[in-house]
Scaffold this active site. Structure first.
Site, PDB file in Angstrom:
ATOM      1  N   HIS A 177       0.840  -1.194   0.000  1.00  0.00           N
ATOM      2  CA  HIS A 177       0.000   0.000   0.000  1.00  0.00           C
ATOM      3  C   HIS A 177       0.876   1.245   0.000  1.00  0.00           C
ATOM      4  O   HIS A 177       2.102   1.153   0.170  1.00  0.00           O
ATOM      5  CB  HIS A 177      -0.954   0.024   1.206  1.00  0.00           C
ATOM      6  CG  HIS A 177      -0.275  -0.169   2.532  1.00  0.00           C
ATOM      7  ND1 HIS A 177       0.559   0.758   3.088  1.00  0.00           N
ATOM      8  CD2 HIS A 177      -0.304  -1.210   3.398  1.00  0.00           C
ATOM      9  CE1 HIS A 177       0.999   0.318   4.248  1.00  0.00           C
ATOM     10  NE2 HIS A 177       0.509  -0.889   4.460  1.00  0.00           N
TER      11      HIS A 177
HETATM   12  P1  TYD Z   1      -1.763  -2.638   7.830  1.00  0.00           P
HETATM   13  O1  TYD Z   1      -1.176  -1.268   7.872  1.00  0.00           O
HETATM   14  O2  TYD Z   1      -2.619  -2.987   6.658  1.00  0.00           O
HETATM   15  O3  TYD Z   1      -0.595  -3.719   7.952  1.00  0.00           O
HETATM   16  P2  TYD Z   1       0.683  -3.922   7.029  1.00  0.00           P
HETATM   17  O4  TYD Z   1       0.860  -2.705   6.176  1.00  0.00           O
HETATM   18  O5  TYD Z   1       1.814  -4.126   7.971  1.00  0.00           O
HETATM   19  O6  TYD Z   1       0.445  -5.144   6.220  1.00  0.00           O
HETATM   20  O7  TYD Z   1      -2.554  -2.856   9.180  1.00  0.00           O
HETATM   21  C1  TYD Z   1      -3.094  -4.118   9.558  1.00  0.00           C
HETATM   22  C2  TYD Z   1      -4.286  -3.863  10.457  1.00  0.00           C
HETATM   23  O8  TYD Z   1      -3.901  -3.184  11.636  1.00  0.00           O
HETATM   24  C3  TYD Z   1      -5.360  -3.006   9.787  1.00  0.00           C
HETATM   25  O9  TYD Z   1      -6.623  -3.546  10.127  1.00  0.00           O
HETATM   26  C4  TYD Z   1      -5.212  -1.654  10.433  1.00  0.00           C
HETATM   27  C5  TYD Z   1      -4.618  -1.960  11.785  1.00  0.00           C
HETATM   28  N1  TYD Z   1      -3.704  -0.915  12.263  1.00  0.00           N
HETATM   29  C6  TYD Z   1      -4.077  -0.098  13.327  1.00  0.00           C
HETATM   30  O10 TYD Z   1      -5.165  -0.246  13.907  1.00  0.00           O
HETATM   31  N2  TYD Z   1      -3.206   0.859  13.759  1.00  0.00           N
HETATM   32  C7  TYD Z   1      -1.999   1.051  13.176  1.00  0.00           C
HETATM   33  O11 TYD Z   1      -1.229   1.951  13.584  1.00  0.00           O
HETATM   34  C8  TYD Z   1      -1.630   0.231  12.049  1.00  0.00           C
HETATM   35  C9  TYD Z   1      -0.314   0.404  11.345  1.00  0.00           C
HETATM   36  C10 TYD Z   1      -2.510  -0.743  11.635  1.00  0.00           C
END
Ligand code: TYD
Length: 134
Positions: free
Chosen positions: A52
């Site tokens: 992303h």
């Molecule tokens: P995501 O950023 O999509 O993970 P990655 O980029 O590491 O694959 O986040 C995964 C899940 O965690 C998503 O449901 C959002 C949640 N999240 C939070 O609640 N707070 C945060 O600070 C972050 C980074 C993610």
């Protein structure tokens, strides 16, 4: 320091006979004020994270333990940084597509971010990301 493109940041490392100490100061080693830190751990072999871009969030990604790759894409070119030292970080600007992969066993990724968590700041579709750059 020119923070206009993604880059490897060399963080301070204070060694003495008791071990090493490193640190990050906002608006100095990174060009933003820290609003949030989060960490990624227990990543199963072969898994990746990310995939992303952020509209506004800037980040510094540090491999506190173990190793992994930070793969960045600006819509045109891809660049891969391999992290395996806890005194190095990858500075990621907003509107850069990013993916973390090749996590070693027991690796620990620390991410320092310029914003609080906001799902609406994410661009999770690569084509939408590329259109957003136009
Ligand atoms: P995501 O950023 O999509 O993970 P990655 O980029 O590491 O694959 O986040 C995964 C899940 O965690 C998503 O449901 C959002 C949640 N999240 C939070 O609640 N707070 C945060 O600070 C972050 C980074 C993610």
């Amino acid at each position: 320091m020119d923070f206009k493109k993604p880059q490897l940041i060399n963080l301070p490392k204070i060694p003495d006979e008791r071990g090493n100490l490193s640190f990050i100061e906002e608006n100095k080693h990174i060009p933003f004020k820290i609003a949030r830190t989060y960490w990624i751990y227990d990543v199963p072999g072969g898994e990746h994270r990310g995939g992303h871009a952020f509209k506004e969030t800037e980040e510094l990604i540090v491999a506190l333990s173990g190793s992994f790759d930070v793969v960045l894409h600006n819509g045109k070119d891809e660049i891969c940084f391999s992290l395996n030292r806890s005194y190095n970080g990858i500075y990621v600007l907003k509107m850069i597509w990013r993916k973390l992969e090749n996590f070693s066993t027991n690796s620990l990724a620390l991410i320092v971010a310029s914003t609080v968590y906001l799902e609406s700041d994410y661009i999770r579709d690569f084509e939408t990301f590329k259109k957003g750059l136009l």
